[in-house]
Every structure is written in C-alpha cells, then in structure tokens.
Design a protein around this motif. Sequence first.
Motif, PDB file in Angstrom:
ATOM      1  N   LEU A   1      -8.818  14.842 -23.669  1.00 46.27           N
ATOM      2  CA  LEU A   1      -9.060  14.009 -22.454  1.00 46.27           C
ATOM      3  C   LEU A   1      -9.178  14.656 -21.166  1.00 46.27           C
ATOM      4  CD1 LEU A   1      -9.710  11.025 -22.538  1.00 46.27           C
ATOM      5  CD2 LEU A   1      -7.455  10.421 -22.038  1.00 46.27           C
ATOM      6  N   GLU A   2     -10.170  14.720 -20.525  1.00 47.91           N
ATOM      7  CA  GLU A   2     -10.359  14.948 -19.211  1.00 47.91           C
ATOM      8  C   GLU A   2      -9.745  14.026 -18.359  1.00 47.91           C
ATOM      9  OE1 GLU A   2     -11.317  18.160 -18.400  1.00 47.91           O
ATOM     10  OE2 GLU A   2     -11.905  18.976 -20.305  1.00 47.91           O
ATOM     11  N   LYS A   3      -9.410  14.538 -17.123  1.00 49.86           N
ATOM     12  CA  LYS A   3      -8.740  13.499 -16.103  1.00 49.86           C
ATOM     13  C   LYS A   3      -9.773  12.623 -15.572  1.00 49.86           C
ATOM     14  CE  LYS A   3      -8.906  16.267 -11.807  1.00 49.86           C
ATOM     15  NZ  LYS A   3      -8.353  16.699 -10.750  1.00 49.86           N
ATOM     16  N   THR A   4     -11.089  12.935 -15.736  1.00 49.69           N
ATOM     17  CA  THR A   4     -12.396  12.223 -15.192  1.00 49.69           C
ATOM     18  C   THR A   4     -12.936  11.391 -16.073  1.00 49.69           C
ATOM     19  OG1 THR A   4     -13.501  13.823 -15.593  1.00 49.69           O
ATOM     20  CG2 THR A   4     -13.009  13.995 -13.732  1.00 49.69           C
ATOM     21  N   SER A   5     -12.242  11.232 -17.327  1.00 48.33           N
ATOM     22  CA  SER A   5     -12.855  10.536 -18.463  1.00 48.33           C
ATOM     23  C   SER A   5     -12.674   8.854 -18.446  1.00 48.33           C
ATOM     24  CB  SER A   5     -12.124  10.944 -19.727  1.00 48.33           C
ATOM     25  OG  SER A   5     -12.308   9.962 -20.829  1.00 48.33           O
ATOM     26  N   SER A   6     -13.686   8.329 -18.496  1.00 49.03           N
ATOM     27  CA  SER A   6     -13.725   6.950 -18.343  1.00 49.03           C
ATOM     28  C   SER A   6     -12.680   5.895 -19.415  1.00 49.03           C
ATOM     29  CB  SER A   6     -15.371   6.328 -18.284  1.00 49.03           C
ATOM     30  OG  SER A   6     -15.534   6.656 -19.825  1.00 49.03           O
ATOM     31  N   ALA A   7     -12.235   7.119 -20.183  1.00 53.90           N
ATOM     32  CA  ALA A   7     -11.189   6.252 -21.177  1.00 53.90           C
ATOM     33  C   ALA A   7      -9.966   6.041 -20.609  1.00 53.90           C
ATOM     34  CB  ALA A   7     -11.139   7.315 -22.376  1.00 53.90           C
ATOM     35  N   VAL A   8      -9.856   6.729 -19.644  1.00 55.62           N
ATOM     36  CA  VAL A   8      -8.532   6.487 -18.683  1.00 55.62           C
ATOM     37  C   VAL A   8      -8.471   5.508 -17.764  1.00 55.62           C
ATOM     38  CG1 VAL A   8      -6.705   7.646 -17.399  1.00 55.62           C
ATOM     39  CG2 VAL A   8      -8.042   9.123 -18.760  1.00 55.62           C
ATOM     40  N   GLN A   9      -7.504   4.565 -17.985  1.00 61.55           N
ATOM     41  CA  GLN A   9      -7.364   3.350 -16.922  1.00 61.55           C
ATOM     42  C   GLN A   9      -6.352   3.605 -15.861  1.00 61.55           C
ATOM     43  OE1 GLN A   9      -6.150   0.258 -19.678  1.00 61.55           O
ATOM     44  NE2 GLN A   9      -8.171  -0.026 -20.603  1.00 61.55           N
ATOM     45  N   ASP A  10      -6.920   3.538 -14.717  1.00 62.66           N
ATOM     46  CA  ASP A  10      -5.991   3.582 -13.652  1.00 62.66           C
ATOM     47  C   ASP A  10      -5.121   2.543 -13.609  1.00 62.66           C
ATOM     48  OD1 ASP A  10      -4.863   3.901 -11.218  1.00 62.66           O
ATOM     49  OD2 ASP A  10      -6.574   4.424  -9.923  1.00 62.66           O
ATOM     50  N   ARG A  11      -3.613   2.836 -13.574  1.00 64.97           N
ATOM     51  CA  ARG A  11      -2.709   1.830 -13.699  1.00 64.97           C
ATOM     52  C   ARG A  11      -1.603   2.030 -12.734  1.00 64.97           C
ATOM     53  NH1 ARG A  11      -6.224  -0.682 -15.275  1.00 64.97           N
ATOM     54  NH2 ARG A  11      -6.437  -1.757 -17.027  1.00 64.97           N
ATOM     55  N   THR A  12      -1.844   2.405 -11.468  1.00 69.52           N
ATOM     56  CA  THR A  12      -1.209   3.054 -10.325  1.00 69.52           C
ATOM     57  C   THR A  12      -0.804   1.517  -9.481  1.00 69.52           C
ATOM     58  OG1 THR A  12      -2.355   4.889 -10.289  1.00 69.52           O
ATOM     59  CG2 THR A  12      -0.587   4.517  -8.265  1.00 69.52           C
ATOM     60  N   PRO A  13       0.725   1.203  -9.420  1.00 73.35           N
ATOM     61  CA  PRO A  13       0.821   0.277  -8.391  1.00 73.35           C
ATOM     62  C   PRO A  13       0.140   0.400  -6.952  1.00 73.35           C
ATOM     63  CG  PRO A  13       2.712   0.812  -9.881  1.00 73.35           C
ATOM     64  CD  PRO A  13       1.495   2.063 -10.222  1.00 73.35           C
ATOM     65  N   SER A  14      -0.081  -0.881  -6.591  1.00 76.51           N
ATOM     66  CA  SER A  14      -0.629  -0.838  -5.241  1.00 76.51           C
ATOM     67  C   SER A  14       0.370  -2.039  -4.398  1.00 76.51           C
ATOM     68  CB  SER A  14      -1.946  -1.391  -5.222  1.00 76.51           C
ATOM     69  OG  SER A  14      -2.265  -2.462  -5.819  1.00 76.51           O
ATOM     70  N   ILE A  15       1.482  -1.415  -3.966  1.00 79.95           N
ATOM     71  CA  ILE A  15       2.646  -2.487  -3.536  1.00 79.95           C
ATOM     72  C   ILE A  15       2.836  -2.253  -2.007  1.00 79.95           C
ATOM     73  CG2 ILE A  15       3.748  -2.970  -5.696  1.00 79.95           C
ATOM     74  CD1 ILE A  15       5.627  -1.093  -5.113  1.00 79.95           C
ATOM     75  N   GLY A  16       1.937  -1.424  -1.236  1.00 89.11           N
ATOM     76  CA  GLY A  16       2.022  -0.828   0.084  1.00 89.11           C
ATOM     77  C   GLY A  16       2.850   0.166   0.282  1.00 89.11           C
ATOM     78  N   ASP A  17       3.595   0.721  -0.618  1.00 88.66           N
ATOM     79  CA  ASP A  17       4.516   1.888  -0.436  1.00 88.66           C
ATOM     80  C   ASP A  17       3.454   3.148  -0.585  1.00 88.66           C
ATOM     81  OD1 ASP A  17       6.787   0.437  -0.063  1.00 88.66           O
ATOM     82  OD2 ASP A  17       7.483   1.054  -1.903  1.00 88.66           O
ATOM     83  N   THR A  18       3.814   4.082   0.195  1.00 86.69           N
ATOM     84  CA  THR A  18       3.483   5.402  -0.148  1.00 86.69           C
ATOM     85  C   THR A  18       4.113   5.868  -1.643  1.00 86.69           C
ATOM     86  OG1 THR A  18       3.488   6.490   2.014  1.00 86.69           O
ATOM     87  CG2 THR A  18       3.511   8.052   0.358  1.00 86.69           C
ATOM     88  N   MET A  19       3.155   6.204  -2.679  1.00 82.10           N
ATOM     89  CA  MET A  19       3.577   6.392  -3.877  1.00 82.10           C
ATOM     90  C   MET A  19       3.403   7.871  -4.307  1.00 82.10           C
ATOM     91  SD  MET A  19       3.160   3.839  -7.086  1.00 82.10           S
ATOM     92  CE  MET A  19       4.095   2.708  -6.135  1.00 82.10           C
ATOM     93  N   ILE A  20       4.508   8.812  -4.107  1.00 85.33           N
ATOM     94  CA  ILE A  20       4.482  10.113  -4.532  1.00 85.33           C
ATOM     95  C   ILE A  20       4.861  10.339  -5.778  1.00 85.33           C
ATOM     96  CG2 ILE A  20       5.321  12.454  -3.809  1.00 85.33           C
ATOM     97  CD1 ILE A  20       5.728  10.958  -1.044  1.00 85.33           C
TER      98      ILE A  20
END
Length: 325
Positions: free
Chosen positions: A154-173
């Motif tokens: 699986l390549e990181k650019t594959s459409s099979a990967v769903q982005d599930r990164t929280p978006s809560i206003g914090d910088t997220m490192i």
Amino acid sequence: MHQLSRRGLFTVAGVAALGSTGALLGASPANAAVPDSPRFDLSGAGDNPVAKKSLHANWVMQSFAYDNVHQHLYFAQVNTENSDRANAGDLWITKTDTEGNELGSMALHNFGHGVSIAVEPYDGSVYLWTEWMSSSSGFGTRIGRFAFADGTVLEKTSSAVQDRTPSIGDTMINPQPAIDPSTGRLLVRYKTGEDQPRIVAFDLADARAGRLATQHRLAERALPSRGAWGAANPFQGFTAYGRYAYLLEGRAGGPSYISVVDLNGTGQSTVVDRWETTAGQSLPGREPQGMAVWMHPTGPRLAFGFHSNTGGVRQASVFVKTQFV
C-alpha cells in the motif's frame, strides 16, 4: 509484490498545553467524564503468550494490536537500517495468531514509524489505523485507516487510505492511534510541541465516519512531560481500558516502565508513574515496543511487547497482565 522490490522496501533484510490544568476543552460532549472502570494490576512479570517470535521481515517490531473478534494479532515493523530517504516510514504489517505464528503480511510504503497501531474488525473486513504520510524523519504526520489485505503493498498516496486525523484546533505532531475495545473508542496521542504530549478520545463510530472535529471529542487531557528523563527513556506505546490509559517507556538494553493516567485527571497527573516492569529481562537487546488491550475469552488483558535481537535475528515477545487492583 513487484512494487515492493521496485520501491526498495526489501533493500535491507530482515502541546502547547491548553491551560495549566490540562482540563477538557470546549462544550459538551467534550467535557463528558470517562465512565469508571477497574485498573490493571502492574505487579509481577505477567504471562508470556508470544515468546521470541520472528515476524515476516527481519525488521524491528514497533507495536501491535488485537483483532478481538477473530483473536488475531497485527504487528507493525519498521526498517531501522535503511537510510534511503525514499524508504522513510516503510512498515511491514504481520498478522499472527495470539501465540505469534504468522498468518499473513502487508507492506506499507512511507507511512511512519509504527509507534502505535489499532485494529478494527468491521463489516466483514479488518481495518488498520496507523501513522500515515511519513515525513523525512520517518514518523507519520497524519492517521490513516485502511483494510488489511494479505500480500499487498500500500502506497501512502493510495485512495484505499482514509484520512482520519483529528481536527480539534491543536497542532498535531506525530499523531498515534489506539482503540479501546472495552468502550469502542478511538484514542489519539499526539504532541503540540516539544515534550508536550496530549491524548484525545472519540467514539469509534464517529471516528470511522471521519467525525473527528472539536465537537466530537469525548475527552482530552495533557499527558506527563518527561524532560531529560523522557529523552533517555523514549515513549514506546500506549493503550487504554475504560477510564485509564497506559504508557510504555524505556530504551534498548535498559529498564522499561509503565505509567498509568486517569483520563478524568487534570494537568500532568498520573495514577502510577514509572512503574518498572521486569518482564522479559533475559531477552537479548530487550526494548519495550507497543501496548494493547486483549479481550481474551476468559477476561481482558493488558498486553505490552518487547523487541529482542538474537545474533542478528529480530524477534517479538508479548507479556500480559490479567488482574485488576
């Protein structure tokens, strides 16, 4: 598997804290308390269901998680010896039974370091949650969800990967996922700055659907900063069971520690801080790697792992705690 050799995956064998109290943020439901639950007893070495097992590649085991429906394990391994930037964040996923015997594997290209993974059996498939979109450092910058598919790359650019990164206003490192199977919650550990770790929890159904914004948080709090001690004893994994999160720290060849955090607590408080575990002390090159909750048929277990190196052969071991205080 031609993509794998072509891309070089086989080339080496083998916060700014939000307020000094760290209180939960925002309006309901983010302020909802985590329901009470028992806390695992950390005393003793624990049982050892996976003992010095070689995984699919001779790479370093970083983390693991259980498929608690089918009683399988999924290990993440990282290639620590390949310095080619094109291969930063390359991971192997090895599927095993609960004793560590291999059942399948999958390669991830440019995903991350594999510090923590989560496994979600859902709708006839098994989905993995991992670091994703590796930076040049090899650590992931986002969280991805995708179906496990044996024998694939699986390549990181594959459409099979769903982005599930929280978006809560914090910088997220360096966001890192875990799933609490006892409550059906996704937990994400991340940093907002150097030595400023935090943790946030979401209902897994919300997270699955991509509802990971501020208003969807169930809980959030600061985690302990470690200063120079933490630099010498790196963070190696986490998990949660109900009200309590468990953090694993330590370095190769040195002592290993588990800390316990009350998700209803504030500031950088801990319930148990730097409890040293003697599990696996005889393992050559012992290094703590990964935590998970195993919903065993006889009762829940707190699992924590170790990488070891026997004459160049890298192996994985898992120990479990079965009792509550």
